[in-house]
Design a protein around this motif. Structure first.
Motif, PDB file in Angstrom:
ATOM      1  N   UNK A 428       7.407 -26.532  34.836  1.00 50.00           N
ATOM      2  CA  UNK A 428       7.329 -26.520  33.391  1.00 50.00           C
ATOM      3  C   UNK A 428       8.128 -25.436  33.144  1.00 50.00           C
ATOM      4  N   UNK A 429       9.174 -24.336  33.380  1.00 49.08           N
ATOM      5  CA  UNK A 429       9.447 -23.530  32.791  1.00 49.08           C
ATOM      6  C   UNK A 429      10.991 -24.247  32.187  1.00 49.08           C
ATOM      7  N   UNK A 430      11.720 -23.490  31.292  1.00 50.31           N
ATOM      8  CA  UNK A 430      13.019 -24.466  30.629  1.00 50.31           C
ATOM      9  C   UNK A 430      13.629 -23.352  29.961  1.00 50.31           C
ATOM     10  N   UNK A 431      12.834 -21.871  30.141  1.00 48.45           N
ATOM     11  CA  UNK A 431      13.991 -21.128  30.273  1.00 48.45           C
ATOM     12  C   UNK A 431      15.319 -20.833  30.831  1.00 48.45           C
ATOM     13  N   UNK A 432      16.762 -20.127  30.146  1.00 53.75           N
ATOM     14  CA  UNK A 432      17.922 -19.912  31.375  1.00 53.75           C
ATOM     15  C   UNK A 432      17.587 -19.018  32.132  1.00 53.75           C
ATOM     16  N   UNK A 433      16.545 -18.341  31.378  1.00 51.33           N
ATOM     17  CA  UNK A 433      16.843 -16.985  32.268  1.00 51.33           C
ATOM     18  C   UNK A 433      15.740 -16.862  33.638  1.00 51.33           C
ATOM     19  N   UNK A 434      14.888 -18.147  34.190  1.00 49.97           N
ATOM     20  CA  UNK A 434      14.258 -18.649  35.154  1.00 49.97           C
ATOM     21  C   UNK A 434      14.808 -18.897  35.421  1.00 49.97           C
ATOM     22  N   UNK A 435      16.360 -20.208  35.549  1.00 47.48           N
ATOM     23  CA  UNK A 435      17.269 -20.590  36.654  1.00 47.48           C
ATOM     24  C   UNK A 435      18.404 -19.945  37.207  1.00 47.48           C
ATOM     25  N   UNK A 436      18.529 -18.569  35.858  1.00 40.64           N
ATOM     26  CA  UNK A 436      19.881 -17.499  36.224  1.00 40.64           C
ATOM     27  C   UNK A 436      19.700 -16.806  37.151  1.00 40.64           C
ATOM     28  N   UNK A 437      18.158 -16.632  36.836  1.00 42.97           N
ATOM     29  CA  UNK A 437      18.071 -15.284  38.026  1.00 42.97           C
ATOM     30  C   UNK A 437      16.765 -15.869  39.318  1.00 42.97           C
ATOM     31  N   UNK A 438      17.454 -17.680  39.781  1.00 39.44           N
ATOM     32  CA  UNK A 438      16.460 -18.032  40.443  1.00 39.44           C
ATOM     33  C   UNK A 438      15.084 -17.758  40.466  1.00 39.44           C
ATOM     34  N   UNK A 439      14.570 -17.872  39.713  1.00 35.07           N
ATOM     35  CA  UNK A 439      12.960 -17.632  39.662  1.00 35.07           C
ATOM     36  C   UNK A 439      12.882 -15.795  39.544  1.00 35.07           C
ATOM     37  N   UNK A 440      13.294 -14.545  39.900  1.00 31.89           N
ATOM     38  CA  UNK A 440      13.351 -13.913  40.012  1.00 31.89           C
ATOM     39  C   UNK A 440      12.704 -13.272  38.872  1.00 31.89           C
TER      40      UNK A 440
END
Ligand code: GLC
Ligand code: CA
Length: 570
Positions: A428-440
């Motif tokens: 469900x997550x959408x924040x680019x931070x989540x994607x750009x850090x591979x979920x870190x």
């Protein structure tokens, strides 16, 4: 400040409520909040007792950063409605006596913006490329980025383009997501476009702009390499400094020197101020009292105050205050530092505890592990908060904040005591931070969940269907607005009561005087005819005598319990 000024300059003492359009109210049941949804729910905000609303972006956008990636600055995204809907929402707000502030995102556009698409299609060195920060790469074949800068969202701040003939070309700078190319603000063409954007919205009747990344638009000449002194990755923080560190003038001067030396070449460059002076002239040409509010993550506060000098912006978000832990000594230091820094430039202090970029304060104030700004919290984070403790502290912190002179910002849902949503499913997550850090880093979705209005309706009354763009927790019914409305002990009642008293006792235009409480963990202050005591410690203390006007939690027999703030009649 004289009271005459305060009457006309509404923003000096206003309480401004941040609406995050995606998550406020959905009028058509598609699960995405929209402008008509906002319009129809505005009476709840006058009932709450705020003076103004600030709307996060609703402009045309591919939504790769929830609308902070704008593809047309002068239109509404169909997700949120139309320009007519905007006019209708604004008219309703004004009818209710609410000022309307919109978000302006000038540091970068969306990569879908026509200006950027034209730049991609044009040759290196062209006028179109000069709108953005295109540079040749380093290395033999330009295969290395022009410098070592990192994106606020993680990963490198440069992306290489592919030329129309299929060969690798220049690189462009993006301090945020790759879909958010930075403008070149030394280019007067860019300046002229944004003057038109300001006029477009001023002509439509907005009362002001919250300016996104207002400390980032000018980059140091030559774009030098830079390595952050501390790992951490704050949301564009120009450095970190504990407010309590500025105990003496020498300490403060040393700390300021150290910060200046460590300042990133893309934050807080002197050249940005000229832009705001130009904008101020434009606003001054309009009737009414229109404002510019800076999102400028700049330390120390004496530097941030440069954004609100008399001929620049009106307000700057007080992030050092937001970042201060729930503890008497650092709170007192940051409040003092804020009032003195802003007063020195004749600006009001602002106060803020939550927004769409930070962990909601009902959770943040009870975290027991480091949580760098923007990283968010999720199921595997260390030091997760105890919900009851977080809410108790949040209520006490809000009661303290709303007693302070100046202008205060509230973020939708905090008046319901909403916690950060920690267990959002990964998908469900959408924040680019989540994607750009591979979920870190979990990022900011946990504070953006659609808010609950009605305990017994689908999606808690967020809209007419059960759709919500982020899933709402199953235990939010008791937090719904209608469930709290008639409960005098609810968080909503606390906010309403505090806002009404703040108005009646004119605390926003008042003056602060510290009181000696005899206890290190207890803050005491006087603002006009109101005395405020905030117990940040973990044991109860004796409650000073007096008529209780407001209490953030139950009081003991002549006792002020831990994590509780009380207002007494002086
Ligand atoms: C600001 C916004 C944030 C956004 C970023 C890039 O910090 O508040 O939500 O992601 O700018 O525009
Ligand atoms: Ca909708």
């Amino acid at each position: 400040m004289t009271s005459v000024l305060s009457c006309t300059e509404w923003w000096r003492s206003a309480v401004i409520y941040q609406i995050y359009p995606r998550s406020f109210a959905d009028s058509n049941g598609d699960g995405m909040g929209d402008l008509l949804g906002i319009r129809d729910r505005l009476p709840a905000l006058t009932e709450l007792g705020v003076d103004a609303i600030w709307l996060s972006p609703f402009y045309t956008s591919p939504q790769r950063d929830a609308g902070y990636d704008v593809a047309d600055y002068c239109d509404v995204d169909p997700l949120f409605g139309t320009l007519d809907d905007f006019d209708s929402m604004t008219a309703r707000a004004h009818e209710l006596g609410l000022k309307v502030i919109v978000d302006l995102v000038p540091n970068h556009s969306s990569s879908d913006h026509r200006w950027f698409q034209e730049a991609l299609a044009a040759a290196p060195g062209s006028d179109e490329r000069a709108r953005y920060m295109f540079r040749d790469g380093r290395g033999e074949n330009g295969e290395l980025p022009p410098n070592n800068w990192e994106s606020v969202f993680g990963g490198r701040a440069w992306t290489r383009v592919t030329d129309p003939d299929g060969t690798p070309g220049q690189w462009y700078l993006h301090l945020f997501d790759a879909s958010q190319p930075d403008f070149d603000w030394n280019n007067t063409w860019v300046r002229r476009q944004f003057e038109d954007v300001l006029r477009f919205w001023l002509d439509r009747g907005v009362d002001g702009f919250r300016v996104d990344v207002a400390h980032g638009m000018i980059k140091a000449d030559g774009l030098p390499d830079w390595t952050p002194p501390l790992a951490g990755g704050s949301m564009g923080g120009a450095g970190t400094l504990d407010a309590s560190a500025s105990a003496t003038a020498t300490d403060a001067a040393d700390a300021a020197d150290e910060l200046a030396a460590s300042r990133a070449p893309f934050w807080a460059q002197d050249g940005v101020h000229e832009i705001y002076r130009e904008w101020r002239t434009i606003l001054n040409g309009y009737e009414g009292d229109r404002i510019l509010a800076a999102e400028a993550w700049v330390d120390p506060l004496t530097d941030m105050a440069k954004w609100v000098r008399p001929d620049e912006m009106h307000q700057a978000f007080n992030f050092p205050y937001l970042e201060t832990p729930w503890a008497a000594e650092p709170l007192r230091a940051v409040i003092d530092a804020s009032i003195s820094a802003f007063t020195a430039v004749e600006a009001p202090s602002t106060w803020v505890l939550s927004n769409h970029d930070v962990v909601r304060h009902a959770s943040r104030l009870a975290l027991t592990a480091e949580n760098p700004q923007g990283h968010g919290i999720g199921p595997n984070s260390a030091g997760l908060p105890i919900p009851e403790l977080g809410l108790r502290r949040a209520r006490a912190a809000t009661a303290l904040m709303l007693a302070l002179p100046g202008s205060a910002y509230l973020y939708q849902g905090e008046e319901l005591g909403l916690p950060e949503v920690i267990d959002l499913p990964d998908e469900a997550r959408e924040d680019p931070t989540w994607f750009r850090t591979d979920g870190e880093r979990y990022g900011r979705d946990g504070c953006r969940v659609p808010i609950p209005w009605e305990a017994d309706s689908p999606a808690y009354g967020f809209g007419p269907s059960d759709a919500a763009w982020l899933p709402q927790p199953s235990d939010w019914a008791p937090l719904a607005r209608d469930a709290q409305g008639n409960d005098s002990t609810s968080t909503l009642s606390l906010y309403r009561h505090a806002l009404a008293l703040r108005r009646a006792h004119e605390l926003g235009t008042g003056e602060l005087e510290w009181l000696d409480t005899g206890a290190e963990t207890v803050l005491g202050l006087r603002n006009g005819d109101v005395l405020v005591y905030a117990n940040t410690g973990d044991t109860a203390v004796t409650l000073p005598a007096g008529e209780v006007l407001l209490s953030s939690g139950p009081l003991g027999e002549a006792q002020l319990p831990a994590d509780t703030t009380v207002w007494l009649r002086a």
